[in-house]
Design a protein around this motif. Sequence first.
Motif, mmCIF file in Angstrom:
data_model
loop_
_atom_site.group_PDB
_atom_site.id
_atom_site.type_symbol
_atom_site.label_atom_id
_atom_site.label_comp_id
_atom_site.label_asym_id
_atom_site.label_seq_id
_atom_site.Cartn_x
_atom_site.Cartn_y
_atom_site.Cartn_z
ATOM 1 N N VAL A 9 70.860 146.676 78.280
ATOM 2 C CA VAL A 9 70.728 147.061 79.693
ATOM 3 C C VAL A 9 72.081 147.473 80.252
ATOM 4 O O VAL A 9 72.199 148.491 80.948
ATOM 5 N N GLU A 10 73.118 146.723 79.947
ATOM 6 C CA GLU A 10 74.458 147.059 80.444
ATOM 7 C C GLU A 10 74.963 148.375 79.870
ATOM 8 O O GLU A 10 75.595 149.168 80.569
ATOM 9 N N GLU A 11 74.682 148.635 78.601
ATOM 10 C CA GLU A 11 75.087 149.908 77.987
ATOM 11 C C GLU A 11 74.364 151.078 78.646
ATOM 12 O O GLU A 11 74.965 152.112 78.919
ATOM 13 N N ARG A 12 73.077 150.911 78.923
ATOM 14 C CA ARG A 12 72.304 151.968 79.592
ATOM 15 C C ARG A 12 72.830 152.198 81.002
ATOM 16 O O ARG A 12 72.934 153.341 81.451
ATOM 17 N N ARG A 13 73.166 151.137 81.716
ATOM 18 C CA ARG A 13 73.726 151.265 83.062
ATOM 19 C C ARG A 13 75.038 152.039 83.024
ATOM 20 O O ARG A 13 75.277 152.922 83.845
ATOM 21 N N LEU A 16 74.390 155.772 82.444
ATOM 22 C CA LEU A 16 73.859 156.424 83.643
ATOM 23 C C LEU A 16 74.928 156.574 84.722
ATOM 24 O O LEU A 16 74.994 157.603 85.392
ATOM 25 N N ILE A 17 75.766 155.575 84.875
ATOM 26 C CA ILE A 17 76.852 155.655 85.863
ATOM 27 C C ILE A 17 77.793 156.797 85.503
ATOM 28 O O ILE A 17 78.171 157.594 86.364
ATOM 29 N N ASN A 18 78.134 156.925 84.239
ATOM 30 C CA ASN A 18 79.015 158.018 83.810
ATOM 31 C C ASN A 18 78.357 159.373 84.028
ATOM 32 O O ASN A 18 79.017 160.324 84.461
ATOM 33 N N LEU A 35 74.062 149.028 91.922
ATOM 34 C CA LEU A 35 72.671 149.429 91.741
ATOM 35 C C LEU A 35 72.098 148.831 90.466
ATOM 36 O O LEU A 35 72.806 148.628 89.484
ATOM 37 N N THR A 36 70.801 148.565 90.498
ATOM 38 C CA THR A 36 70.131 148.048 89.311
ATOM 39 C C THR A 36 69.856 149.196 88.337
ATOM 40 O O THR A 36 70.000 150.374 88.683
ATOM 41 N N LEU A 37 69.435 148.855 87.140
ATOM 42 C CA LEU A 37 69.126 149.872 86.141
ATOM 43 C C LEU A 37 67.998 150.782 86.626
ATOM 44 O O LEU A 37 68.085 152.006 86.488
ATOM 45 N N SER A 38 66.989 150.219 87.226
ATOM 46 C CA SER A 38 65.874 151.024 87.742
ATOM 47 C C SER A 38 66.336 151.988 88.830
ATOM 48 O O SER A 38 65.923 153.148 88.858
ATOM 49 N N GLU A 39 67.186 151.511 89.717
ATOM 50 C CA GLU A 39 67.707 152.376 90.785
ATOM 51 C C GLU A 39 68.569 153.494 90.211
ATOM 52 O O GLU A 39 68.491 154.637 90.670
ATOM 53 N N LEU A 40 69.386 153.181 89.218
ATOM 54 C CA LEU A 40 70.215 154.204 88.584
ATOM 55 C C LEU A 40 69.354 155.254 87.886
ATOM 56 O O LEU A 40 69.627 156.461 87.990
ATOM 57 N N GLU A 41 68.320 154.812 87.180
ATOM 58 C CA GLU A 41 67.431 155.756 86.501
ATOM 59 C C GLU A 41 66.707 156.647 87.499
ATOM 60 O O GLU A 41 66.586 157.857 87.284
ATOM 61 N N ASN A 42 66.242 156.082 88.593
ATOM 62 C CA ASN A 42 65.568 156.888 89.622
ATOM 63 C C ASN A 42 66.523 157.892 90.246
ATOM 64 O O ASN A 42 66.143 159.040 90.493
ATOM 65 N N GLU A 43 67.732 157.486 90.512
ATOM 66 C CA GLU A 43 68.733 158.391 91.095
ATOM 67 C C GLU A 43 69.043 159.533 90.137
ATOM 68 O O GLU A 43 69.117 160.696 90.544
ATOM 69 N N TYR A 44 69.215 159.218 88.873
ATOM 70 C CA TYR A 44 69.522 160.247 87.878
ATOM 71 C C TYR A 44 68.359 161.225 87.717
ATOM 72 O O TYR A 44 68.561 162.435 87.638
#
Length: 69
Positions: A9-13, A16-18, A35-44
Amino acid sequence: MSYNLRKAVEERRKKLINKLLVCNVYKDKEELMYLTLSELENEYKSIQSNGHPHDNMGSIQWINRNKTL
């Protein structure tokens, strides 16, 4: 949560942040860290759907060649 899942999860976050930083949508990494992983994925996903795939990342350029018939 197991160690491997937490690490994944941390690697995926981080990825996505990068990606969001490369898209020049966010200037500050700190606001993305909260932001949570779900929020980051939705934003991307929303940024991907709104923009052209080559925006701010270079574009494909065709070379015009004179063809003789």
